[in-house]
Design an enzyme around this catalytic site. Structure first.
Site, PDB file in Angstrom:
ATOM      1  N   SER A 138       0.838  -1.195   0.000  1.00  0.00           N
ATOM      2  CA  SER A 138       0.000   0.000   0.000  1.00  0.00           C
ATOM      3  C   SER A 138       0.875   1.248   0.000  1.00  0.00           C
ATOM      4  CB  SER A 138      -0.927   0.001   1.213  1.00  0.00           C
ATOM      5  OG  SER A 138      -1.859   1.053   1.128  1.00  0.00           O
ATOM      6  N   ASP A 139       0.340   2.315  -0.552  1.00  0.00           N
ATOM      7  CA  ASP A 139       1.037   3.599  -0.536  1.00  0.00           C
ATOM      8  C   ASP A 139       0.003   4.712  -0.462  1.00  0.00           C
ATOM      9  OD1 ASP A 139       3.814   4.873  -0.907  1.00  0.00           O
ATOM     10  OD2 ASP A 139       2.552   6.023  -2.275  1.00  0.00           O
TER      11      ASP A 139
END
Length: 196
Positions: free
Chosen positions: A73-74
């Protein structure tokens, strides 16, 4: 190396917030930190940036494991055509919070799931518009003094003390925290993992 198990889930992040979110929905998982260069091509749009980095993180960890579904995730904050990442220092945090106060910005969170043994990938993103209330320089300095902004994109945490500076949100709250849960569940479902 991870050993094979029924739907082994690996979180490619040491973020306490992402860890807490997965724990809250009862998903058993292990944590393996990703170690990737987060440089992105300059022409990328914010939604492309978070998907690109989420996938890069998940692939890096998947490459070290024989089995499992790796979640990457970012999250970024986007304002006036500029991506606001984590602050370099307190002055950088101050500048970011000063630019955000009294205005609306957009937060993007990308999620990628990579199946380690096959390399199959699923990736998408979620977003929310966030309004930060007007703040005095003194209030900004006092918030920075708590230490909370220093490892957060945009220099604030919606789920912490930063909740007191957020006036409103339109969209996915969990995208702002750092892991859109409905999206994560949807991507996992494509690999046969059901949370309900």
């Amino acid at each position: 190396m991870q050993k094979q198990g029924a739907a082994t889930i690996i979180l490619a992040s040491t973020s306490p917030r992402r860890k807490e979110l997965l724990e809250a929905i009862g998903l058993p998982f292990t944590v393996i930190a990703s170690n990737v260069d987060e440089t992105v091509p300059p022409e990328m749009q914010p939604d492309q940036v978070v998907e690109y980095l989420a996938l890069k993180k998940a692939r890096e960890v998947a490459g070290k494991n024989d089995f499992g579904l790796v979640i990457g995730s970012d999250t970024i904050v986007f304002l006036d055509g500029e991506i606001l990442g984590k602050p370099r220092d307190e002055e950088h945090a101050f500048a970011m919070l000063q630019s955000l106060q009294g205005r609306q910005h957009t937060v993007y969170s990308g999620v990628a799931v990579v199946e380690a043994d096959t390399g199959r990938t699923e990736v998408s993103h979620s977003a929310a518009k966030v309004n930060i209330r007007p703040m005095t320089d003194r209030e900004i300095r006092a918030y920075i003094a708590t230490g909370e902004p220093m490892d957060k994109a945009g220099s604030y945490a919606i789920q912490g003390i930063g909740s007191t500076i957020v006036e409103g949100i339109v969209g996915d709250y969990f995208a702002v925290v750092g892991l859109p849960l409905h999206l994560t569940a949807r991507l996992l479902a494509r690999f046969g993992v059901s949370l309900l």
